[in-house]
Design a protein around this motif. Structure first.
Motif, PDB file in Angstrom:
ATOM      1  N   VAL A 128      -8.250   4.548  -8.999  1.00 32.96           N
ATOM      2  CA  VAL A 128      -9.308   4.938  -9.323  1.00 32.96           C
ATOM      3  C   VAL A 128      -9.919   6.091  -7.998  1.00 32.96           C
ATOM      4  O   VAL A 128     -10.041   6.642  -7.982  1.00 32.96           O
ATOM      5  CB  VAL A 128     -10.542   4.083  -9.873  1.00 32.96           C
ATOM      6  N   LEU A 129      -9.309   5.143  -6.397  1.00 34.56           N
ATOM      7  CA  LEU A 129      -9.853   5.545  -5.610  1.00 34.56           C
ATOM      8  C   LEU A 129      -8.977   7.471  -5.219  1.00 34.56           C
ATOM      9  O   LEU A 129      -9.904   8.463  -4.992  1.00 34.56           O
ATOM     10  CB  LEU A 129      -9.238   5.306  -4.471  1.00 34.56           C
ATOM     11  N   ALA A 130      -8.313   7.261  -5.670  1.00 36.46           N
ATOM     12  CA  ALA A 130      -6.749   8.108  -5.868  1.00 36.46           C
ATOM     13  C   ALA A 130      -7.533   9.695  -6.932  1.00 36.46           C
ATOM     14  O   ALA A 130      -7.884  10.608  -5.872  1.00 36.46           O
ATOM     15  CB  ALA A 130      -6.205   7.802  -6.373  1.00 36.46           C
ATOM     16  N   GLU A 131      -8.371   9.059  -7.683  1.00 35.66           N
ATOM     17  CA  GLU A 131      -8.834   9.976  -8.283  1.00 35.66           C
ATOM     18  C   GLU A 131     -10.107  10.815  -8.072  1.00 35.66           C
ATOM     19  O   GLU A 131     -10.437  11.646  -7.856  1.00 35.66           O
ATOM     20  CB  GLU A 131      -9.363   9.836 -10.209  1.00 35.66           C
ATOM     21  N   ILE A 132     -10.634   9.309  -7.155  1.00 37.50           N
ATOM     22  CA  ILE A 132     -12.015  10.346  -6.627  1.00 37.50           C
ATOM     23  C   ILE A 132     -11.614  10.750  -5.979  1.00 37.50           C
ATOM     24  O   ILE A 132     -12.477  12.414  -5.245  1.00 37.50           O
ATOM     25  CB  ILE A 132     -13.077   8.887  -6.365  1.00 37.50           C
TER      26      ILE A 132
ATOM     27  N   ASP B  62     -16.691  -4.251  -5.226  1.00 34.22           N
ATOM     28  CA  ASP B  62     -17.182  -3.881  -3.306  1.00 34.22           C
ATOM     29  C   ASP B  62     -15.861  -2.987  -2.682  1.00 34.22           C
ATOM     30  O   ASP B  62     -16.101  -1.579  -2.181  1.00 34.22           O
ATOM     31  CB  ASP B  62     -16.964  -5.285  -2.827  1.00 34.22           C
ATOM     32  N   GLU B  63     -15.027  -2.835  -3.138  1.00 32.23           N
ATOM     33  CA  GLU B  63     -13.195  -1.768  -2.374  1.00 32.23           C
ATOM     34  C   GLU B  63     -13.507  -0.351  -3.313  1.00 32.23           C
ATOM     35  O   GLU B  63     -13.394   0.761  -2.295  1.00 32.23           O
ATOM     36  CB  GLU B  63     -12.541  -2.912  -3.215  1.00 32.23           C
ATOM     37  N   ILE B  64     -14.020  -0.484  -4.018  1.00 32.33           N
ATOM     38  CA  ILE B  64     -14.809   1.198  -5.123  1.00 32.33           C
ATOM     39  C   ILE B  64     -15.069   1.419  -4.927  1.00 32.33           C
ATOM     40  O   ILE B  64     -15.821   2.722  -4.306  1.00 32.33           O
ATOM     41  CB  ILE B  64     -14.644   0.826  -6.713  1.00 32.33           C
ATOM     42  N   ILE B  65     -16.860   1.103  -4.528  1.00 31.81           N
ATOM     43  CA  ILE B  65     -17.957   1.064  -3.553  1.00 31.81           C
ATOM     44  C   ILE B  65     -17.259   1.641  -2.180  1.00 31.81           C
ATOM     45  O   ILE B  65     -17.975   2.701  -1.887  1.00 31.81           O
ATOM     46  CB  ILE B  65     -18.660   0.295  -3.566  1.00 31.81           C
ATOM     47  N   ARG B  66     -17.322   0.313  -1.222  1.00 37.30           N
ATOM     48  CA  ARG B  66     -16.798   1.130  -0.446  1.00 37.30           C
ATOM     49  C   ARG B  66     -15.784   2.726  -0.120  1.00 37.30           C
ATOM     50  O   ARG B  66     -15.955   3.610   0.949  1.00 37.30           O
ATOM     51  CB  ARG B  66     -16.013  -0.006   0.732  1.00 37.30           C
ATOM     52  N   GLY B  67     -14.307   2.640  -1.058  1.00 37.94           N
ATOM     53  CA  GLY B  67     -13.544   3.758  -1.305  1.00 37.94           C
ATOM     54  C   GLY B  67     -14.215   4.704  -1.479  1.00 37.94           C
ATOM     55  O   GLY B  67     -14.088   5.983  -0.751  1.00 37.94           O
ATOM     56  N   ALA B  68     -15.306   4.749  -1.857  1.00 42.36           N
ATOM     57  CA  ALA B  68     -15.638   6.065  -2.698  1.00 42.36           C
ATOM     58  C   ALA B  68     -16.552   5.803  -1.564  1.00 42.36           C
ATOM     59  O   ALA B  68     -16.822   7.387  -1.501  1.00 42.36           O
ATOM     60  CB  ALA B  68     -16.646   5.895  -3.852  1.00 42.36           C
TER      61      ALA B  68
END
Ligand code: SF4
Length: 298
Positions: A55-59, A85-91
């Protein structure tokens, strides 16, 4: 796997790049008005159902694209993704646009869920009922969900979350409109930054009815300070519209089939179907359990 969809014009958020963290349709509810069809995985279990790094690589790969918000939404309830939380922070590290969480708000009574969303910029939860009977009628929840606990969870979220909360109330003819004053009392307790009243937009999968524009106007007297969500701009891609019309002129298709044929996310296709249906270019056709869309002829 493709986790991002759009950007699509959103009625509330301008141009929104969506992030889908769940296999379709994984949700805590099975709302009568859901545009995505019946919930096939009704659950309260929070799990990592998709690859966090994927997900984060795609963002990151879309960081230069033109959009106003990154929106965690998609084929079900994003709070069911463990590690939000990790998705939000990474994004937020990858893009300089606000990160929005669209949620049905049913899991905020759990402290660990509230903790995971604290770094979002905006949370848009929904609340469609104030009593358990109406909750069960309109939202058809997982049997362990209690509306009183959900309302308490939203009150807690408001106390702890420093970003904005825009609370949406979906009003459905004969299902929850009668309960509007009680829902309004609960909304007052929650005290969100904005209250947005919505009604069913076509095409939901089931034959539920919207409130008429004048009924929605009257609801503004029940919900003080609320707004009715305005129609979004129709700046959809002409090329995609032509493609969808072309496919539907060959044979009626379900939402899922259109997704496979166009390689677009269901939520993105729904925007087109909504516009095409309002312009009377397509119609819906129910066959057994399935909802098909077809071109209107002559
Ligand atoms: S919460 Fe959203 S995704 Fe889940 S059933 Fe209701 S409308 Fe559909």
């Amino acid at each position: 796997m493709k986790f991002l969809f759009g950007p699509v014009p959103s009625r509330r958020l301008g141009l929104s790049l969506g992030v889908d963290l769940l296999p379709p349709k994984t949700c805590t509810l099975d709302c009568a008005y859901c545009q995505l069809g019946r919930t096939t995985c009704l659950t309260l279990a929070r799990e990592r159902r998709v690859s966090q790094e994927g997900v984060l690589a795609e963002i990151r790969s879309r960081s230069e694209d033109d959009f106003d918000y990154l929106t965690l939404a998609g084929s079900g309830e994003p709070l069911l993704h463990l590690g939000l939380d990790e998705i939000i922070r990474g994004a937020k590290d990858a893009i300089d646009r606000p990160v929005v969480l669209l949620t049905n708000g049913t899991l905020f009574f759990r402290e660990e869920v509230r903790e995971e969303v604290m770094e979002a910029d905006l949370i848009v939860p929904s609340l469609d009922a104030a009593t358990q009977a109406t909750f069960e009628r309109v939202n058809r929840p997982h049997p362990d969900l209690k509306i009183d606990e959900i309302i308490e969870g939203l009150v807690r979220l408001r106390e702890e979350f420093v970003g904005e909360i825009w609370l949406e109330v979906m009003l459905v003819k004969d299902l929850n409109e009668i309960e509007a004053p009680l829902i309004a009392e609960a909304v007052e307790r929650i005290d969100p930054d904005r209250v947005q009243l919505n009604t069913v937009v076509r095409p939901p999968a089931e034959p539920v009815q919207p409130l008429a524009p004048e009924e929605m106007e009257r609801m503004l007297e029940v919900f003080s300070g609320a707004e009715v969500i305005a129609s979004w701009k129709r700046d959809l891609s002409k090329k995609t519209e032509v493609l969808i019309i072309d496919l539907l002129s060959r044979r009626p298709c379900t939402l899922e089939e259109l997704g496979n044929l166009t390689d677009l996310h269901r939520n993105e296709i729904l925007k087109y179907l909504e516009v095409l249906e309002s312009e009377d270019k397509i119609a819906r056709l129910r066959h057994g359990e399935n909802l098909y869309f077809q071109v209107k002829r002559g």
